[in-house]
Scaffold this motif. Structure first.
Motif, mmCIF file in Angstrom:
data_model
loop_
_atom_site.group_PDB
_atom_site.id
_atom_site.type_symbol
_atom_site.label_atom_id
_atom_site.label_comp_id
_atom_site.label_asym_id
_atom_site.label_seq_id
_atom_site.Cartn_x
_atom_site.Cartn_y
_atom_site.Cartn_z
ATOM 1 N N PHE A 292 0.746 -1.210 -0.079
ATOM 2 C CA PHE A 292 -0.087 -0.094 0.168
ATOM 3 C C PHE A 292 0.695 1.264 -0.025
ATOM 4 C CE2 PHE A 292 -2.594 3.285 2.012
ATOM 5 C CZ PHE A 292 -3.561 3.337 1.303
ATOM 6 N N ALA A 293 1.717 1.477 0.838
ATOM 7 C CA ALA A 293 2.889 2.405 0.687
ATOM 8 C C ALA A 293 3.378 2.886 -0.433
ATOM 9 C CB ALA A 293 3.930 2.224 1.775
ATOM 10 N N SER A 294 3.776 1.717 -1.288
ATOM 11 C CA SER A 294 4.356 1.646 -2.694
ATOM 12 C C SER A 294 3.530 2.176 -3.655
ATOM 13 C CB SER A 294 4.873 0.447 -3.114
ATOM 14 O OG SER A 294 6.006 -0.030 -2.418
ATOM 15 N N PHE A 295 2.213 1.805 -3.469
ATOM 16 C CA PHE A 295 1.107 2.260 -4.355
ATOM 17 C C PHE A 295 0.727 3.821 -4.258
ATOM 18 C CE2 PHE A 295 -3.503 3.315 -4.983
ATOM 19 C CZ PHE A 295 -3.703 2.924 -6.274
ATOM 20 N N VAL A 296 0.674 4.302 -2.732
ATOM 21 C CA VAL A 296 0.384 5.767 -2.730
ATOM 22 C C VAL A 296 1.446 6.329 -2.984
ATOM 23 C CG1 VAL A 296 -1.371 5.356 -1.233
ATOM 24 C CG2 VAL A 296 0.988 5.630 -0.168
ATOM 25 N N HIS A 297 2.875 5.859 -2.903
ATOM 26 C CA HIS A 297 3.963 6.787 -3.302
ATOM 27 C C HIS A 297 3.915 6.894 -4.830
ATOM 28 C CE1 HIS A 297 8.197 7.045 -4.334
ATOM 29 N NE2 HIS A 297 8.155 8.110 -3.488
ATOM 30 N N ASP A 298 3.817 5.667 -5.514
ATOM 31 C CA ASP A 298 3.856 5.493 -6.922
ATOM 32 C C ASP A 298 2.575 6.379 -7.820
ATOM 33 O OD1 ASP A 298 5.960 4.051 -6.654
ATOM 34 O OD2 ASP A 298 4.824 2.149 -7.064
ATOM 35 N N LYS A 299 1.699 6.693 -6.871
ATOM 36 C CA LYS A 299 0.627 7.326 -7.388
ATOM 37 C C LYS A 299 0.627 8.880 -7.152
ATOM 38 C CE LYS A 299 -1.991 4.192 -9.410
ATOM 39 N NZ LYS A 299 -2.340 4.033 -10.900
ATOM 40 N N HIS A 300 1.702 9.239 -6.310
ATOM 41 C CA HIS A 300 2.121 10.606 -5.939
ATOM 42 C C HIS A 300 0.885 11.297 -4.966
ATOM 43 C CE1 HIS A 300 5.405 10.556 -8.627
ATOM 44 N NE2 HIS A 300 4.863 10.082 -9.390
ATOM 45 N N LEU A 301 0.216 10.367 -4.099
ATOM 46 C CA LEU A 301 -0.767 10.920 -3.528
ATOM 47 C C LEU A 301 -0.296 11.752 -2.294
ATOM 48 C CD1 LEU A 301 -2.977 7.766 -3.472
ATOM 49 C CD2 LEU A 301 -3.133 9.720 -4.908
ATOM 50 N N ARG A 302 -1.102 12.459 -1.819
ATOM 51 C CA ARG A 302 -0.619 13.331 -0.523
ATOM 52 C C ARG A 302 -0.980 12.351 0.776
ATOM 53 N NH1 ARG A 302 -3.370 17.360 2.241
ATOM 54 N NH2 ARG A 302 -4.897 17.217 0.532
ATOM 55 N N TYR A 303 0.173 12.215 1.707
ATOM 56 C CA TYR A 303 -0.060 11.664 2.856
ATOM 57 C C TYR A 303 1.033 11.842 3.805
ATOM 58 C CZ TYR A 303 3.314 8.234 1.019
ATOM 59 O OH TYR A 303 4.443 7.924 0.321
ATOM 60 N N SER A 304 0.798 11.707 5.182
ATOM 61 C CA SER A 304 1.786 11.679 5.997
ATOM 62 C C SER A 304 2.253 10.121 6.488
ATOM 63 C CB SER A 304 1.466 12.380 7.310
ATOM 64 O OG SER A 304 0.897 13.756 6.887
ATOM 65 N N TYR A 305 3.309 10.152 7.179
ATOM 66 C CA TYR A 305 4.056 8.732 7.382
ATOM 67 C C TYR A 305 4.550 8.908 8.965
ATOM 68 C CZ TYR A 305 6.684 4.464 7.227
ATOM 69 O OH TYR A 305 7.504 3.332 7.712
ATOM 70 N N TYR A 306 4.056 7.903 9.744
ATOM 71 C CA TYR A 306 4.725 7.610 11.019
ATOM 72 C C TYR A 306 5.338 6.375 11.138
ATOM 73 C CZ TYR A 306 5.169 6.617 15.966
ATOM 74 O OH TYR A 306 5.850 6.329 17.102
ATOM 75 N N SER A 307 6.568 6.164 11.854
ATOM 76 C CA SER A 307 6.927 4.685 12.330
ATOM 77 C C SER A 307 7.598 4.837 13.498
ATOM 78 C CB SER A 307 7.757 4.053 11.443
ATOM 79 O OG SER A 307 9.005 4.608 11.246
ATOM 80 N N GLY A 308 7.412 3.866 14.429
ATOM 81 C CA GLY A 308 8.169 3.923 15.598
ATOM 82 C C GLY A 308 7.184 3.022 16.602
#
Length: 107
Positions: A91-107
């Motif tokens: 899903f992360a690859s999909f939204v990145h490849d489609k140039h969608l706007r989003y925020s990301y957090y990991s931890g």
């Protein structure tokens, strides 16, 4: 007030590193979350609970990217296509490849 739609897309019960992947549609935004819990997670990250979250993703953009009209249709597509242990990464690859706007957090 908008209705909140949410669904667990994937869940396993591995005692060393259990994984849960879920999605929520609320107030016009999508949140896609992966959570790993267990002793193996603690060994890898120094904490027995590790999360990755894609959030602030406008639902209209995601519906358009998947070619669906409604939030319920979007949820059905996500349930169908993202029900495996690697769903968050795909899903992360999909939204990145489609140039969608989003925020990301990991931890």
């Amino acid at each position: 007030m908008r209705k909140i739609l949410s669904e667990t897309l994937y869940e396993d019960n591995n005692p060393n590193a259990a994984r849960s992947i879920s999605v929520e549609i609320k107030d016009g935004f999508v949140t896609f979350k992966k959570q790993d819990i267990g002793p193996l997670v603690d060994d890898m990250y120094g904490d027995s609970d590790y999360e990755c979250v894609i959030f602030d993703l406008p639902v209209e953009q995601l519906r358009s990217a998947f070619g669906v009209e409604t939030d319920k249709e979007l949820l059905a597509v996500l349930k169908r296509d993202y029900n495996t242990s690697d769903a968050f990464d795909r899903f992360a690859s999909f939204v990145h490849d489609k140039h969608l706007r989003y925020s990301y957090y990991s931890g």
